[in-house]
Design a protein around this motif. Structure first.
Motif, short mmCIF file in Angstrom:
data_model
loop_
_atom_site.label_atom_id
_atom_site.label_comp_id
_atom_site.label_asym_id
_atom_site.label_seq_id
_atom_site.Cartn_x
_atom_site.Cartn_y
_atom_site.Cartn_z
N GLN A 12 -34.51 -40.94 -25.37
CA GLN A 12 -35.10 -39.63 -25.71
C GLN A 12 -36.41 -39.80 -26.47
N LEU A 13 -36.45 -40.76 -27.39
CA LEU A 13 -37.68 -41.01 -28.14
C LEU A 13 -38.81 -41.46 -27.21
N THR A 16 -40.06 -38.47 -25.26
CA THR A 16 -40.87 -37.60 -26.12
C THR A 16 -42.24 -38.20 -26.36
N THR A 19 -44.49 -37.66 -23.41
CA THR A 19 -45.02 -36.29 -23.39
C THR A 19 -46.13 -36.13 -24.40
N ILE A 20 -45.93 -36.67 -25.59
CA ILE A 20 -46.94 -36.58 -26.65
C ILE A 20 -48.24 -37.25 -26.20
N GLN A 106 -37.25 -41.13 -35.71
CA GLN A 106 -37.05 -39.78 -35.18
C GLN A 106 -37.85 -38.76 -35.99
N GLU A 110 -40.85 -36.46 -34.46
CA GLU A 110 -40.78 -35.00 -34.55
C GLU A 110 -42.05 -34.43 -35.16
N GLU A 113 -44.76 -34.68 -32.62
CA GLU A 113 -44.51 -33.74 -31.52
C GLU A 113 -45.08 -32.36 -31.82
N THR A 116 -48.31 -31.32 -30.24
CA THR A 116 -48.33 -30.82 -28.87
C THR A 116 -48.22 -29.30 -28.82
#
Length: 372
Positions: A12-13, A16, A19-20, A106, A110, A113, A116
């Protein structure tokens, strides 16, 4: 007790982070850094000190941003290796360390993130911040100065250059008002959620009876103009006043009428600049601030939501967005998001990221709700 599902969480990290990196456009960031690096290497760079300062500041900010993303990607890769080695060797202590590192990574991801979510028209701009003391007398002026230090400390911690345009000192202590720019990409989008009235409750150090005092200060945030922005101000619409700039005393007080105050007559917008050495420099800097405020006003009026960009507030009861309580207990709480921090000293020393992240998420949620 079973440990975390490392494989799922690391996957998941990584997703993410991908995407970032796409949203931040890391390739374009590297190209910009290369271009700015060539400009910095030019032998005539410092012939224009204002441009040189802007170029080197932007290069530093972009390089810092890229380094943060690269380092975070490396921490995720190191975490994956740490877990694999811990499993292969049956090392419970290593897996426990990996769990702690997972939590830390994490949290950082976050925070990154949130960037974004900054996709508004001006979010990528640099920020121009104005602070003015509100109700509360000398305590409000002292609070305004504390807020200015809070934002400049936040900028320093992130490696963002700060340029002070104006500081108007109160008679007894603190500031009547201050205006400064933070030169780094996305600082407008990040700090725009700080616009509003800030409220301080404490035992006043200026009250010889030791009574509790409530005071207010207003924060306004607008985007710094770029060359592509069209904002033309006819000379007849501006009144120029010059005066002797003041300060808290000592050698920093000017002895010539070098400070400049510009008043835009149609809107009543007033800006001042007194931190440069000459009247011409102060007038040029004041014009930068005035144009930025007028552009924000123009765009906000076009969209029929003036507070969206200017955060124009009265700095009094009834419209505060954050409380800083130092007595009878200690807490800083945002009234919009509910985010709070139990260490006001750390907040005043620039620990704002939690408030900023919560504010950006809150704003995005509000925008989605309005759209629906």
């Amino acid at each position: 007790m079973a440990g975390p599902d490392f494989d799922t969480k690391i996957s998941q990290l990584q997703a993410t982070m991908h995407t970032i990196e796409q949203v931040l456009d890391i390739d374009a960031m590297r190209r910009d850094i290369a271009d700015l690096g060539e400009q910095v290497a030019a032998p005539d760079l410092w012939d224009d000190q204002e441009n040189a300062t802007r170029v080197t500041g932007r290069l530093s900010a972009l390089q810092g941003e890229l380094d943060r993303v690269t380092a975070l990607r490396g921490r995720i890769e190191d975490l994956e290796i740490m877990v694999e080695l811990g499993r292969d060797e049956g090392d419970e202590a290593a897996l426990a360390d990996a769990e702690l590192e997972l939590g830390r990574v994490q949290k950082v991801v976050e925070g990154l993130e949130v960037r974004t979510l900054l996709n508004g028209e001006y979010d990528a701009r640099e920020a121009l911040v104005s602070i003015r003391a509100g109700a509360g007398g000398v305590d409000a002026a002292d609070f305004a100065e504390t807020l200015m230090r809070m934002y400049t400390r936040w900028a320093e911690q992130h490696g963002y250059p700060v340029e002070v345009y104006e500081t108007s000192y109160a008679e007894e202590a603190g500031l009547k008002s201050a205006t400064f720019a933070i030169h780094a990409p996305y600082t407008y989008g990040t700090l725009s959620v700080e616009a509003g009235t800030h409220r301080l409750v404490r035992i006043s150090p200026f009250d010889n009876q030791g009574r509790r005092q409530t005071s207010f200060a207003a924060v306004e945030v607008v985007p710094v103009l770029e060359q592509t922005d069209e904002i033309d101000i006819p000379d007849e619409e501006i009144r120029v006043d010059v005066y002797r700039s003041g300060g808290p005393g000592g050698q920093s007080v000017n002895t010539t009428d070098s400070a400049v105050r510009l008043t835009h007559l149609p809107t009543g917008t007033v800006v001042s600049c007194q931190n440069e050495k000459s009247q011409l420099q102060n007038k040029a800097s004041a014009m930068v601030v005035l144009k930025a405020k007028l552009l924000a006003l123009k765009k906000a009026e076009e969209k029929a939501h003036l507070d969206g960009l200017r955060g124009d507030v009265q700095a009094s009861w009834g419209d505060q967005m954050r409380n800083y309580v130092l007595n009878p207990y200690q807490i800083v709480k945002d009234l919009r998001t509910g985010y709070e921090q139990g260490n006001p000293t750390a907040v005043f020393d620039g620990d704002l990221d939690g408030f900023l992240e919560a504010g950006i998420r809150w704003r995005r949620g509000s925008e989605k709700a309005d759209a629906n």
